[in-house]
Design a protein around this motif. Sequence first.
Motif, PDB file in Angstrom:
ATOM      1  N   ASN A 140      -2.685 -43.603  22.261  1.00  0.00           N
ATOM      2  CA  ASN A 140      -2.417 -44.666  22.030  1.00  0.00           C
ATOM      3  C   ASN A 140      -0.518 -44.530  22.604  1.00  0.00           C
ATOM      4  N   GLU A 141      -0.261 -44.947  23.352  1.00  0.00           N
ATOM      5  CA  GLU A 141       0.919 -45.041  24.357  1.00  0.00           C
ATOM      6  C   GLU A 141       1.383 -43.392  24.107  1.00  0.00           C
ATOM      7  N   GLY A 142       0.969 -43.018  24.636  1.00  0.00           N
ATOM      8  CA  GLY A 142       1.149 -40.973  24.891  1.00  0.00           C
ATOM      9  C   GLY A 142       0.824 -40.505  23.279  1.00  0.00           C
ATOM     10  N   VAL A 143       0.328 -40.726  22.650  1.00  0.00           N
ATOM     11  CA  VAL A 143       0.446 -40.135  20.911  1.00  0.00           C
ATOM     12  C   VAL A 143      -0.513 -39.989  20.700  1.00  0.00           C
ATOM     13  N   LEU A 144      -1.314 -38.320  20.551  1.00  0.00           N
ATOM     14  CA  LEU A 144      -2.963 -38.174  20.246  1.00  0.00           C
ATOM     15  C   LEU A 144      -2.693 -38.369  18.636  1.00  0.00           C
ATOM     16  N   SER A 145      -3.885 -38.868  18.261  1.00  0.00           N
ATOM     17  CA  SER A 145      -4.557 -39.307  17.086  1.00  0.00           C
ATOM     18  C   SER A 145      -4.517 -37.885  15.964  1.00  0.00           C
ATOM     19  N   GLU A 146      -5.055 -37.683  15.288  1.00  0.00           N
ATOM     20  CA  GLU A 146      -5.326 -36.125  14.795  1.00  0.00           C
ATOM     21  C   GLU A 146      -6.837 -36.151  15.393  1.00  0.00           C
ATOM     22  N   ILE A 147      -7.894 -35.497  14.890  1.00  0.00           N
ATOM     23  CA  ILE A 147      -9.306 -34.812  15.617  1.00  0.00           C
ATOM     24  C   ILE A 147      -9.840 -34.789  14.301  1.00  0.00           C
ATOM     25  N   PHE A 148     -11.076 -36.019  14.715  1.00  0.00           N
ATOM     26  CA  PHE A 148     -11.903 -36.330  13.723  1.00  0.00           C
ATOM     27  C   PHE A 148     -13.353 -35.714  14.353  1.00  0.00           C
ATOM     28  N   ASP A 149     -14.218 -35.334  13.040  1.00  0.00           N
ATOM     29  CA  ASP A 149     -15.654 -34.789  12.971  1.00  0.00           C
ATOM     30  C   ASP A 149     -16.490 -36.528  13.872  1.00  0.00           C
ATOM     31  N   VAL A 150     -16.959 -36.347  14.425  1.00  0.00           N
ATOM     32  CA  VAL A 150     -17.178 -37.582  14.892  1.00  0.00           C
ATOM     33  C   VAL A 150     -18.461 -38.537  13.646  1.00  0.00           C
ATOM     34  N   ARG A 151     -19.239 -37.587  12.515  1.00  0.00           N
ATOM     35  CA  ARG A 151     -20.024 -38.328  11.567  1.00  0.00           C
ATOM     36  C   ARG A 151     -18.219 -38.394  10.612  1.00  0.00           C
ATOM     37  N   ASP A 152     -17.874 -38.482  11.081  1.00  0.00           N
ATOM     38  CA  ASP A 152     -17.107 -38.880   9.695  1.00  0.00           C
ATOM     39  C   ASP A 152     -15.848 -40.079  10.131  1.00  0.00           C
ATOM     40  N   ILE A 153     -15.988 -40.670  11.209  1.00  0.00           N
ATOM     41  CA  ILE A 153     -15.458 -41.637  11.782  1.00  0.00           C
ATOM     42  C   ILE A 153     -16.113 -42.836  12.482  1.00  0.00           C
ATOM     43  N   THR A 154     -16.412 -44.277  12.587  1.00  0.00           N
ATOM     44  CA  THR A 154     -16.508 -45.527  13.012  1.00  0.00           C
ATOM     45  C   THR A 154     -15.941 -46.136  14.143  1.00  0.00           C
ATOM     46  N   ALA A 155     -17.336 -46.717  14.538  1.00  0.00           N
ATOM     47  CA  ALA A 155     -16.340 -47.281  16.467  1.00  0.00           C
ATOM     48  C   ALA A 155     -15.172 -48.227  15.688  1.00  0.00           C
ATOM     49  N   THR A 156     -15.041 -48.607  14.463  1.00  0.00           N
ATOM     50  CA  THR A 156     -13.792 -49.177  14.276  1.00  0.00           C
ATOM     51  C   THR A 156     -12.524 -49.145  13.854  1.00  0.00           C
ATOM     52  N   ASP A 157     -12.697 -48.014  13.356  1.00  0.00           N
ATOM     53  CA  ASP A 157     -11.997 -46.961  13.238  1.00  0.00           C
ATOM     54  C   ASP A 157     -10.959 -46.636  14.012  1.00  0.00           C
ATOM     55  N   VAL A 158     -12.102 -46.030  14.995  1.00  0.00           N
ATOM     56  CA  VAL A 158     -11.237 -45.386  16.553  1.00  0.00           C
ATOM     57  C   VAL A 158     -10.750 -47.027  16.993  1.00  0.00           C
ATOM     58  N   GLY A 159     -11.278 -47.953  16.671  1.00  0.00           N
ATOM     59  CA  GLY A 159     -10.970 -48.990  17.707  1.00  0.00           C
ATOM     60  C   GLY A 159      -9.034 -49.311  17.345  1.00  0.00           C
TER      61      GLY A 159
END
Lengths: 526, 358
Positions: free
Chosen positions: A490-509
């Motif tokens: 987002n705006e040139g900043v990368l978030s930390e990396i999550f395991d796909v099982r630990d995150i929901t589409a809403t969080d990614v949104g």
Amino acid sequence: MLVKSGVLMAKKELEILLKATKINKSFGNFVANKDIDISIAKGQIHALLGENGAGKSTLVKIFYGVLQPDKGSIEINNQKVTITSPNVARKNGIGMVFQHFSLFPALTVAENILIALDKKIKFNKVVDEITKLSKEWELFVDPLKLVSELSVGEKQRVEIIRCLMQNPDLLIMDEPTSVLTPQEIKNLFKILKRLSSSGCSILYISHKLEEIIQLADKVTILKSGESIASIDARKTTTNFLAETMVGKKITELKKTIKSKSKNVAFEVKNLDKLKDHEFGISLTNINLKVNYGEILGVAGIAGNGQVELMEILSGEINCEDNNQILLDKLPIGKTYINERRKLGIETIPEERTFQATVPNLTLSENTFLTYFFKYNNTKNLISNLLNNPQNSIEESTKIIKNNDVRCPEINPLASQLSGGNLQKFILGRSLANNPKVAIFSQPTWGVDIGAATAIRQKLLDLSQNGKAVILISQDLEEIFELSDKVCVINEGVLSEIFDVRDITATDVGLLMGGKNKKNNKMERIK
Amino acid sequence: MITFIPRVKVSKNWVIIAPILSIVFTIFFGLLIFTFLGYNPLETLYQIFVSPFSRIDRISDILVKACPLIIIGTGLMLCFKSNVWNIGAEGQFIMGALLAGFIALSFPNIETKFFLLITILAGFVGGALWAFIPAILKTKLNVNEILVSLMLVYVAMLFIDFIVRGPLRDPMSFGFPLSKPYPEGAIINKIPFPGIGFLGQLHYGILFVFLLVPISWIFVNKTLGGFKINVLGSAPQAAKFAGFKQNSITLTVLLLSGGLAGVAGVIEVSANIGQLQPEVSFGYGFTAIIVAFLGRLSPVGILFAGIIIATVKLGADNAQMTMGIPKVVTGLFEGILLFFLLTGETLQKYKIKWSEGK
């Protein structure tokens, strides 16, 4: 404005607002629309579904007066009309929000709306009107803000307000959600539903099936320029829509359980890159890591630095410090793209024509484009001097065969292929180099479902064969379907990396919408 | 509004018919204009189109005139194909001629023709150096090469003027701004034909053209270098993705085209003039831009385009000498010819559509 009588609601579905009969339109030998019939009821949300190139955009451009049909008639409220220009369309109560916005970045919201109005109104009155409409429809936007300062979602709201100012009976929306976060999409749908219950019809163009089931009353499916079905959207399933749209059964992706490696394949450390032009995005402190046998999904709305990230990961541009990028723990930050290709890093940029391929060159020449070094003969200088695209014909034929690239003729120009087939070729070209690390940006963007499935399967296969894959995509479904790990840009900043099982589409949104700005404290996501 | 729609398929017949039609239209409008201006229209057309072919020595003059156009045009082709807009070939031509002239005049007694290799090399270096200025400004500072290369034409013109009036003026020239004549070793001779003698001004320099055309064809079509130029011109992003270095390609094509223009300058002066004078070029560097485009940026096309343009130029000279038709009128006629040739080529590839509205 826009106060329609409640009586209309009761009659919804009965009264026909727009009826088009036998619409035909061709461009040269290409038939874009063939005998299309469609009728839109008052207050109806009518979805227009079809793959890329099915003729959706052509049809709505005809309704909005941007294109003229070769044959066919259009009736509005049972009266035959000829829509010769967008001006005439607006006079007939048709408004349109384009996929690519047509706003002047250097003007304010109110100024942008003012110049687009057919009637001349005083500036202050426009501001009042915008404030009123934005309150009424929860389309919050500051009329005095510069458009260049707005987010994509806000710009879309401006476009919608601009249409509402004209008090339309029919609002056409061309792929409106392709640039929005899940939260913004939810809001948009609320607004569209309210609009429809107030009596305004909506023609909603999309190729996303879920959306159509959620939103639409009726759906018309186009395929190769023809209308093949017009059905009740509330009584159908995504599977049925998909199969009708593609015309065949969709094959499910084959996922096998993989043994994950703990070996880091590719790593980026503390990478900063200032933007090199005014409309670019600066990358700030990028850190990422991908193991062998893993797919790392990088989600994000287009234009948040993906292009810039790709340039630097591919080696089109070098890092300042050799240690900022590591392959198998060896620094490669200062190597160029071809050296990285030789090391086994394959990249596919977002731009399919003009970057990944040259449209007016043949496929064999396009194979030569990225692998000319393969045909170098170190022993014979003369033959090296005459190293030319003809040397790659054998290889390109193999790529075409192995990847089911459908060509209109032997060794066609890249421009003769459809988007999906071209992408299959580009992917095949990369795979032919047997990469250790594959970095692909928007590999299925604008590609038809059949090709997209094939491409996704190839990505899965790569990771299952122990290769490392980085998938940069704005398609959240794709990210969740394929990835083992997820992060968001987002705006040139990368978030930390999550395991796909630990995150929901809403969080990614939320992350896509900018919830991890550097100055805010990182929110914990459970 | 007029829109151009690409044709799905270019008809083979039209590839032949279009140029013929272009010529027919040119002749028709030429007849109209000459009649209107009070010249004998048929006589004028004869002078322009037929008289250059009427005698074998005149045909050889066409080749002589086409020689610098083709050499410069080939160099420009490399630039234009890679989207580098060198329009200063005129200046590079002059500087090439000047540097070669300086070398030639420094060895006043040299007789061996091997010396020509040195002067031609000097011409290449002179032209390349002059093109190096826009090249380095473009690649290092992103300065527009169109302006720089064009402006340097005028610098070069004034510079040669200064040199032949000052440092290199022949003291025996009675005050004329001329250098000493070149030594025998720096002169390109006319070609003697057994039994006929010389054919007009036909000189050995023409051999360079016959060498250049096939070499440049191989370079453009059969080498990695030619491929790079092609890709950079049609899709710069793709060139970057392929790992081609844009700056080094830009630098190379500018140096090559400058160098070739310089060589054309050497050949022109060494074969036709034999000494330096204030005016060594007669707009060859600018005319070659038209030649490059008329030849569709292909080596063989440029060969023919050079001959066509040279023919019309010589024809115009004939019309001026025999009938007193001013240069502006024949210039107008050249313009009409180019207009129809380029229109014909465009219409082969595109359909025109007139649509109503704004």
